[in-house]
Write a protein that holds these residues in place. Structure first.
Motif, short mmCIF file in Angstrom:
data_model
loop_
_atom_site.label_atom_id
_atom_site.label_comp_id
_atom_site.label_asym_id
_atom_site.label_seq_id
_atom_site.Cartn_x
_atom_site.Cartn_y
_atom_site.Cartn_z
N GLY A 4 0.91 -1.23 0.11
CA GLY A 4 -0.08 0.05 -0.09
C GLY A 4 0.80 1.30 0.08
O GLY A 4 1.90 1.27 0.54
N GLN A 5 0.41 2.28 -0.75
CA GLN A 5 1.20 3.58 -0.64
C GLN A 5 0.24 4.58 0.12
O GLN A 5 -0.89 4.56 0.05
N GLY A 6 0.95 5.72 0.60
CA GLY A 6 0.05 6.88 1.39
C GLY A 6 0.71 8.20 0.90
O GLY A 6 2.03 8.13 0.66
N PHE A 7 0.02 9.11 0.93
CA PHE A 7 0.49 10.63 0.82
C PHE A 7 -0.12 11.46 1.51
O PHE A 7 -1.53 11.42 1.49
N ASP A 8 0.52 12.51 2.14
CA ASP A 8 -0.07 13.45 2.98
C ASP A 8 0.35 14.82 2.79
O ASP A 8 1.67 14.85 2.85
N VAL A 9 -0.37 16.17 3.28
CA VAL A 9 0.10 17.32 3.07
C VAL A 9 -0.51 17.97 4.51
O VAL A 9 -1.70 17.75 4.24
N HIS A 10 0.36 18.92 4.98
CA HIS A 10 -0.26 19.65 5.99
C HIS A 10 0.54 21.08 5.77
O HIS A 10 1.52 20.98 5.39
N SER A 11 -0.22 22.18 5.77
CA SER A 11 0.28 23.51 5.61
C SER A 11 0.68 24.29 6.86
O SER A 11 0.10 23.57 7.86
N HIS A 43 0.16 10.10 9.22
CA HIS A 43 -0.99 10.10 8.37
C HIS A 43 -0.73 9.29 7.05
O HIS A 43 -1.53 8.59 6.53
N ALA A 44 0.42 9.61 6.41
CA ALA A 44 1.03 8.79 5.17
C ALA A 44 0.99 7.30 5.34
O ALA A 44 0.55 6.49 4.56
N VAL A 45 1.55 7.01 6.34
CA VAL A 45 1.82 5.39 6.97
C VAL A 45 0.34 4.90 7.07
O VAL A 45 0.04 3.70 6.61
N THR A 46 -0.40 5.69 7.80
CA THR A 46 -1.96 5.09 8.20
C THR A 46 -2.58 4.88 6.87
O THR A 46 -3.30 3.84 6.66
N ASP A 47 -2.34 5.79 5.88
CA ASP A 47 -3.02 5.62 4.57
C ASP A 47 -2.51 4.56 3.81
O ASP A 47 -3.36 3.79 3.12
N ALA A 48 -1.30 4.35 3.67
CA ALA A 48 -0.58 2.99 3.17
C ALA A 48 -1.15 2.01 3.56
O ALA A 48 -1.43 0.75 2.93
N LEU A 49 -1.21 1.82 5.13
CA LEU A 49 -1.65 0.58 5.47
C LEU A 49 -3.03 0.19 5.12
O LEU A 49 -3.42 -0.81 4.94
N LEU A 50 -4.08 1.30 5.44
CA LEU A 50 -5.27 1.03 4.76
C LEU A 50 -5.33 0.83 3.58
O LEU A 50 -6.30 -0.34 2.97
N GLY A 51 -4.49 1.30 2.60
CA GLY A 51 -4.61 0.91 1.38
C GLY A 51 -4.21 -0.65 0.93
O GLY A 51 -5.06 -1.16 0.31
N ALA A 52 -3.38 -0.99 1.67
CA ALA A 52 -2.60 -2.35 1.47
C ALA A 52 -3.88 -3.13 1.97
O ALA A 52 -4.04 -4.13 1.36
N VAL A 53 -4.61 -3.06 2.81
CA VAL A 53 -5.71 -4.11 3.19
C VAL A 53 -7.03 -3.74 2.52
O VAL A 53 -7.97 -4.58 2.69
N GLY A 56 -9.96 1.54 2.47
CA GLY A 56 -9.99 3.10 1.95
C GLY A 56 -9.19 3.96 2.74
O GLY A 56 -7.91 3.60 2.38
N ASP A 57 -9.42 4.88 3.17
CA ASP A 57 -8.32 5.85 3.59
C ASP A 57 -8.77 6.45 4.90
O ASP A 57 -9.66 6.21 5.64
N ILE A 58 -7.77 7.06 5.44
CA ILE A 58 -7.71 7.84 6.83
C ILE A 58 -8.93 8.83 7.28
O ILE A 58 -9.34 8.75 8.17
N GLY A 59 -9.29 9.58 5.93
CA GLY A 59 -10.55 10.53 6.04
C GLY A 59 -11.84 9.76 6.41
O GLY A 59 -12.68 10.07 6.96
N HIS A 60 -11.76 8.63 5.90
CA HIS A 60 -13.20 7.62 5.97
C HIS A 60 -13.03 7.15 7.50
O HIS A 60 -14.21 6.94 8.04
N HIS A 61 -11.94 6.68 8.00
CA HIS A 61 -11.87 6.18 9.35
C HIS A 61 -11.81 7.27 10.43
O HIS A 61 -12.42 7.00 11.69
N LEU A 150 5.51 10.63 2.11
CA LEU A 150 5.02 9.71 1.02
C LEU A 150 5.27 8.48 1.91
O LEU A 150 6.55 8.57 2.57
N ALA A 151 4.68 7.35 1.96
CA ALA A 151 5.20 5.97 2.59
C ALA A 151 4.52 4.72 1.72
O ALA A 151 3.39 4.91 0.83
N VAL A 152 5.24 3.87 1.92
CA VAL A 152 4.95 2.63 1.23
C VAL A 152 4.90 1.64 2.27
O VAL A 152 5.91 1.39 2.93
#
Ligand SMILES: [Zn+2]
Length: 163
Positions: A4-11, A43-53, A56-61, A150-152
């Protein structure tokens, strides 16, 4: 195996005292804008984990309009996601992540970020790789407007599921 891969940005906010990255507090003249603690790396790691399984995504959970997650510790969100993945029959094998930030310098925090993130993932630190780079002053990260990550992640069947 699953990947799974994840990407996140915060300003960055205009002013502040610092921010949390990879579970580590980093003192700085600005903070990161977020509903939670704004830990862009976790957040990128969490999204990667959810993607692999395939969950969905972090915003959903953890919806950012839900008061439960206001100021939330992203380490707890990630730990909860690891548990969700285990219940779905998967556990992490290794992580590779990149933080993109023009400033502050992150090199001296990498080792602690790696150890904290690995602990949250219930993994040894040597299989959780964290890198930091700049974007050569290009784009929003280069102008210091925010931080991207970014995370894989690789997942294997959880021990529980192998019985
Ligand atoms: Zn985020």
């Amino acid at each position: 195996m699953r990947i799974g891969q994840g990407f996140d940005v915060h300003s960055f906010s205009a002013a502040g005292e610092g921010f949390t990255l990879g579970g580590v507090w980093i003192p700085y003249e600005r903070s990161l804008e977020a509903h939670s603690d704004g830990d862009v790396l976790l957040h990128a790691v969490t999204d990667a984990l959810l993607g692999a399984v395939g969950l969905g995504d972090i915003g959903h959970h953890f919806p950012d309009d839900d008061p439960r997650w206001k100021g939330a510790d992203s380490s707890e969100l990630l730990a909860s996601t690891v548990m969700t993945a285990r219940e779905a029959g998967w556990q992490p094998v290794n992580v590779d992540a990149t933080v993109i930030a023009q400033a502050p310098k992150l090199a001296c925090y990498i080792s602690e970020m790696r150890q904290r993130t690995a602990k949250t993932l219930e993994l040894p630190a040597e299989v959780v790789n964290i890198k930091a780079t700049t974007s050569e002053r290009l784009g929003f990260t280069g102008r210091g407007e925010g931080i991207a990550a970014l995370a894989v992640i690789l997942m294997e069947p959880a021990i529980k599921a192998q019985r």
